[in-house]
Design a protein around this motif. Structure first.
Motif, short mmCIF file in Angstrom:
data_model
loop_
_atom_site.label_atom_id
_atom_site.label_comp_id
_atom_site.label_asym_id
_atom_site.label_seq_id
_atom_site.Cartn_x
_atom_site.Cartn_y
_atom_site.Cartn_z
N LEU A 185 50.18 31.92 37.59
CA LEU A 185 51.46 31.27 37.31
C LEU A 185 51.94 31.56 35.88
CD1 LEU A 185 51.14 27.80 39.05
CD2 LEU A 185 52.70 29.65 39.64
N ILE A 186 51.02 31.72 34.96
CA ILE A 186 51.42 31.96 33.57
C ILE A 186 52.02 33.35 33.40
CG2 ILE A 186 50.57 32.29 31.21
CD1 ILE A 186 48.51 30.09 31.79
N ILE A 187 51.34 34.39 33.90
CA ILE A 187 51.82 35.75 33.63
C ILE A 187 52.47 36.42 34.82
CG2 ILE A 187 50.15 36.10 31.79
CD1 ILE A 187 48.48 37.79 33.64
N GLY A 188 52.45 35.78 35.99
CA GLY A 188 53.11 36.34 37.16
C GLY A 188 52.14 37.10 38.04
N MET A 189 52.52 37.22 39.32
CA MET A 189 51.64 37.85 40.30
C MET A 189 51.40 39.33 40.00
SD MET A 189 49.94 37.29 43.12
CE MET A 189 50.63 36.02 44.13
N GLN A 190 52.47 40.07 39.70
CA GLN A 190 52.34 41.51 39.49
C GLN A 190 51.53 41.82 38.23
OE1 GLN A 190 56.08 43.55 39.24
NE2 GLN A 190 55.17 45.53 39.73
N LYS A 191 51.80 41.11 37.14
CA LYS A 191 51.06 41.36 35.90
C LYS A 191 49.60 40.96 36.04
CE LYS A 191 54.89 41.11 32.66
NZ LYS A 191 55.46 40.39 31.52
N THR A 192 49.34 39.90 36.81
CA THR A 192 47.95 39.51 37.05
C THR A 192 47.21 40.61 37.81
OG1 THR A 192 48.59 37.18 37.14
CG2 THR A 192 46.46 37.75 38.08
N PHE A 193 47.85 41.15 38.84
CA PHE A 193 47.23 42.23 39.60
C PHE A 193 46.97 43.44 38.72
CE2 PHE A 193 47.66 46.15 42.06
CZ PHE A 193 46.58 46.00 42.91
N TYR A 194 47.96 43.82 37.91
CA TYR A 194 47.78 44.98 37.03
C TYR A 194 46.73 44.73 35.95
CZ TYR A 194 51.72 47.35 39.18
OH TYR A 194 52.55 47.98 40.06
N PHE A 195 46.61 43.48 35.49
CA PHE A 195 45.59 43.16 34.49
C PHE A 195 44.19 43.37 35.06
CE2 PHE A 195 42.64 40.09 32.59
CZ PHE A 195 42.66 40.52 31.28
N PHE A 196 43.95 42.87 36.27
CA PHE A 196 42.63 42.98 36.87
C PHE A 196 42.36 44.36 37.45
CE2 PHE A 196 42.96 38.28 37.06
CZ PHE A 196 41.79 37.98 36.41
N ALA A 197 43.40 45.14 37.74
CA ALA A 197 43.22 46.45 38.39
C ALA A 197 43.18 47.61 37.40
CB ALA A 197 44.34 46.66 39.40
N ARG A 198 43.29 47.35 36.10
CA ARG A 198 43.24 48.45 35.13
C ARG A 198 41.89 49.15 35.19
NH1 ARG A 198 44.87 46.38 29.45
NH2 ARG A 198 43.88 44.50 30.20
N LYS A 199 41.93 50.46 35.03
CA LYS A 199 40.72 51.27 35.17
C LYS A 199 39.65 50.89 34.15
CE LYS A 199 39.27 56.06 35.67
NZ LYS A 199 39.68 57.45 35.64
N GLN A 200 40.04 50.61 32.92
CA GLN A 200 39.06 50.28 31.89
C GLN A 200 38.50 48.86 32.03
OE1 GLN A 200 42.24 51.11 31.32
NE2 GLN A 200 43.18 49.84 29.76
N LYS A 201 39.10 48.04 32.89
CA LYS A 201 38.64 46.67 33.09
C LYS A 201 37.98 46.47 34.46
CE LYS A 201 40.64 44.82 29.38
NZ LYS A 201 39.97 44.09 28.34
N ILE A 202 37.74 47.55 35.22
CA ILE A 202 37.29 47.41 36.59
C ILE A 202 35.88 46.81 36.68
CG2 ILE A 202 36.29 49.70 36.97
CD1 ILE A 202 38.72 47.93 39.31
N ARG A 203 34.99 47.14 35.73
CA ARG A 203 33.65 46.56 35.74
C ARG A 203 33.72 45.05 35.52
NH1 ARG A 203 29.46 48.30 31.23
NH2 ARG A 203 31.03 47.22 30.02
N GLY A 204 34.54 44.63 34.57
CA GLY A 204 34.71 43.20 34.33
C GLY A 204 35.33 42.48 35.51
N THR A 205 36.27 43.15 36.18
CA THR A 205 36.91 42.55 37.35
C THR A 205 35.90 42.33 38.47
OG1 THR A 205 39.03 43.55 36.79
CG2 THR A 205 38.73 42.86 39.06
N PHE A 206 35.09 43.36 38.75
CA PHE A 206 34.09 43.23 39.81
C PHE A 206 33.07 42.15 39.48
CE2 PHE A 206 35.08 47.66 41.37
CZ PHE A 206 35.62 47.21 42.57
N CYS A 207 32.63 42.09 38.24
CA CYS A 207 31.67 41.06 37.85
C CYS A 207 32.28 39.67 37.93
CB CYS A 207 31.14 41.33 36.44
SG CYS A 207 30.05 42.74 36.34
N PHE A 208 33.52 39.52 37.46
CA PHE A 208 34.17 38.22 37.46
C PHE A 208 34.37 37.71 38.89
CE2 PHE A 208 38.01 35.51 37.10
CZ PHE A 208 37.50 34.57 36.23
#
Length: 138
Positions: free
Chosen positions: A47-70
């Protein structure tokens, strides 16, 4: 910058999510509180940053390890493995949001009481080292 109504609700949900997760950890890794905290945190962030920005934040290539762990940690909490799930979540959280810690420390140093506490000689060194802040040599 003013917050919209949905962003205000998002801030409240994120705050309650963090509080529920902390309470779940303090009550010996209570799975229900941890799961509720996770759901509130993710929905508040959306709700704070929006659906699309949330998806792009978690789907960035350099953050993929953190996303999978989280999200893997969240799934482990849902599947009744709260201790292992929280550890995996914390690792993912640090990988995802670790870049924001110097900004948070800078903001907290501007607060009335906390700023004075964080500016004490030895505390400043420890907080800078933990947050990864760099001080410029003058």
């Amino acid at each position: 910058m003013w917050l919209s109504d949905s962003q205000k609700i998002g801030v409240a949900l994120t705050t309650f999510g963090v509080l529920f997760m902390m309470l779940g950890i303090m009550l010996f890794f209570d799975g229900a509180l941890l799961a509720l905290g996770n759901v509130l945190f993710i929905s508040g962030l959306t709700l704070i940053i929006g659906m699309q920005k949330t998806f792009y934040f978690f789907a960035r290539k350099q953050k993929i390890r953190g996303t999978f762990c989280f999200f893997g940690g969240i799934l482990l909490v849902f599947f009744k493995w709260p201790f292992v799930g929280v550890i995996l979540e914390a690792f993912g959280f640090l990988n995802l949001f670790g870049d924001f810690f110097p900004v948070i420390v800078t903001f907290m140093r501007q607060l009335p009481f906390i700023g004075n506490l964080l500016s004490l000689p030895y505390v400043r060194d420890v907080v800078d080292r933990m947050a990864g802040s760099r001080t410029s040599a003058v």
